[in-house]
Design an enzyme around this catalytic site. Structure first.
Site: not given
Ligand SMILES: [Zn+2]
Length: 161
Positions: A79, A81, A105, A108
């Protein structure tokens, strides 16, 4: 004495704009998410978008969302981040802020907390009712990470490339 320009972009517009621009680098056919990490004194430290790890070809790995877990993107992509955190090689991210186009999420959120980032500015929160995002908020609250929604200004920026 001349008056200074008044139509310049705000810090929030600048950093969320950079996060959005970073997201545009993602090859994901469904979701493009971007992140921008900023120091307390408003210097950009790192950026990221959702994608495959280095060396894993965008053309050889799957981008689909269903079917065999080994044939869908979830198991392979990182992801925005996490990429932004890992892309930073300058030392500590203690007390930094992260601007992200979608609420982080739970995975992250863990990385954000452990990296020492203390503020999350997000735009979209479309998965607010998912277990993942509820867990993120619970962890942020426990860890003292402040999060607030970016206030869209409606400003349109056109850049000719
Ligand atoms: Zn994430």
């Amino acid at each position: 004495m001349s008056d200074k320009r008044k139509d310049y972009i705000s810090w929030d517009e600048y950093f969320m704009g950079v996060a959005m621009l970073s997201g545009m680098r993602s090859k994901d056919p469904n979701t493009q998410v971007g992140a921008c990490i900023v120091s307390k004194d408003n210097k950009i430290l790192s950026m990221g978008y959702n994608g495959l790890p280095r060396g894993c070809s965008d053309d050889e790995f799957p981008w689909c969302r269903e079917g065999d877990p080994l044939d869908n993107k979830y198991i392979y992509t990182a992801h925005s981040e996490l990429n932004a955190i890992l892309n930073y090689r300058g030392g500590s991210l203690e007390n930094a802020k992260i601007y992200v186009t979608l609420f982080p999420c739970n995975e992250c959120a863990k990385a954000i907390i452990q990296a020492g980032i203390t503020t999350v500015v997000y735009d979209d929160d479309k998965y607010a009712t998912s277990a993942s995002v509820i867990a993120s908020k619970r962890m942020f609250d426990a860890a003292g990470v402040r999060y607030y929604r970016y206030q869209r200004t409606g400003r349109k920026i056109e850049i000719t490339l």
